[in-house]
Design an enzyme around this catalytic site. Structure first.
Site: not given
Ligand code: NAD
Length: 316
Positions: A173, A186
């Site tokens: 991130s 985080y």
């Molecule tokens: N959304 C943002 O703004 C953002 C920014 C930078 C980085 N990210 C990173 O991108 C990645 C994806 O995020 P996203 O935005 O698609 O979020 P999201 O919440 O849509 O997807 C995350 C997924 O992880 C699953 N999950 C949660 N706990 C879990 C566990 N214990 N075991 C297995 N699966 C689990 C959830 O069910 C979900 O489907 C993450 O690592 C997040 O930190 C997101």
């Protein structure tokens, strides 16, 4: 004498890589084919994981989808199958639980085969001020956002090393390269994920496992719901990114075997400025960009959306 020779070689290599990058700017590097590869995506049940799964299916890759949320994962499985004539396998896996990661990984090896592209994408956010962050939520962030990467590498890297073929993808991130207030656990877990992936990248280089590629992804906020409520002051400089755009950029970075993907591009400028500006100037820039208040109205995902992990259940 050695110093002169070594420095000459270094400068020669710098010049070579500089010219190479200029050539690639003019004639873009070809994208690799991933037809028939086995792509494992953690956190495939929604957001980026789902979008990447759909894109990989349309490129002819077979998929292994992991998520704690079985319904969301099955929906991704259905959408991916619609996209191409590929095999898609969905597994319920709590990636924050080491034993479960190893158990499900063994099932995958028996039922599907050796994973060749591993995408550590599952992630969670607490979004509280540090002293309001319960201990078990700190543990949850580390267990999922970084420790799960150790276990998936341990499970799938040996076969990649044996074949000298594979690709390791870390979804870190912007909070993995710069501290942001209100995101202490985080940020710390995402910095750790970045460091782990970069260290392994170098370890594999030293071992001459040159056909095992690494991609480390650092995006700013994305409209997936994970950071619901977060704001940006100047969307032209720091936009809240569209999930579709980010997923496509990640897939392209993997196909082009790019090591770092930092989004949006302005973030690279901000990181460079961080190295050269005084801390007071940096704080002024952070306030100007509104990064200091970006978490003020954070709501994030409801716990029910994410499903409770073993760690949370133990503490409830
Ligand atoms: N959304 C943002 O703004 C953002 C920014 C930078 C980085 N990210 C990173 O991108 C990645 C994806 O995020 P996203 O935005 O698609 O979020 P999201 O919440 O849509 O997807 C995350 C997924 O992880 C699953 N999950 C949660 N706990 C879990 C566990 N214990 N075991 C297995 N699966 C689990 C959830 O069910 C979900 O489907 C993450 O690592 C997040 O930190 C997101």
């Amino acid at each position: 004498m050695n110093v002169i020779l070594d420095t000459g070689i270094l400068l020669g290599r710098f010049l070579y890589y500089l010219l190479e990058s200029v050539v690639y700017k003019i004639i873009p590097k070809g994208k690799k084919s991933i037809v028939g590869e086995i792509v494992l995506i953690t956190g495939a049940g929604s957001g980026l994981g789902r979008l990447m799964a759909i894109k990989f299916a349309s490129l002819g890759a077979n998929l292994v989808l992991w998520d704690i949320n079985q319904d969301g994962n099955m929906e991704t499985c259905r959408l991916a199958k619609e996209k191409g004539d590929v095999k898609v396998f969905a597994y319920k896996c709590d990636c924050s639980n080491r034993q479960e990661v190893y158990r499900v990984a063994d099932e995958v090896k028996k039922e599907v085969g050796d994973v060749t592209i591993l995408i550590n994408n599952a992630g969670v956010v607490t979004g509280e001020q540090f002293l309001n962050t319960p201990d078990h939520m700190v543990e949850r962030s580390f267990l999922l956002n970084v420790l799960s990467h150790f276990w998936t590498y341990k499970a799938f890297l040996p076969a990649m090393i044996k074949a000298n073929h594979g690709h390791l993808v870390c979804i870190s991130s912007a909070a993995g390269v710069a501290g942001i207030n209100g995101l202490s656990d985080y940020c710390a877990s995402k910095f750790a994920a970045f460091g782990f992936a970069e260290s392994l990248y170098l370890e594999l280089k030293v071992q001459k496992k040159t056909k095992i590629k690494t991609t480390i992804v650092c995006p700013y906020f994305i409209k997936t719901g994970l950071f619901e409520g977060c704001t940006t002051k100047y969307p032209l400089l720091l936009p809240i990114l569209e999930p579709e755009y980010v997923a496509q950029k990640i897939v392209n970075a993997i196909l082009e075997e790019q090591v770092y993907l930092i989004m949006p591009k302005f973030l690279n400028v901000a990181l460079l400025l961080k190295q050269i500006l005084s801390t007071d100037m940096m704080i002024a820039l952070v306030e100007y960009l509104g990064v200091d208040t970006c978490m003020a109205s954070f709501r994030g995902r409801k716990k029910a959306d994410e499903g409770q992990t073993e760690t949370e259940r133990k503490h409830l």
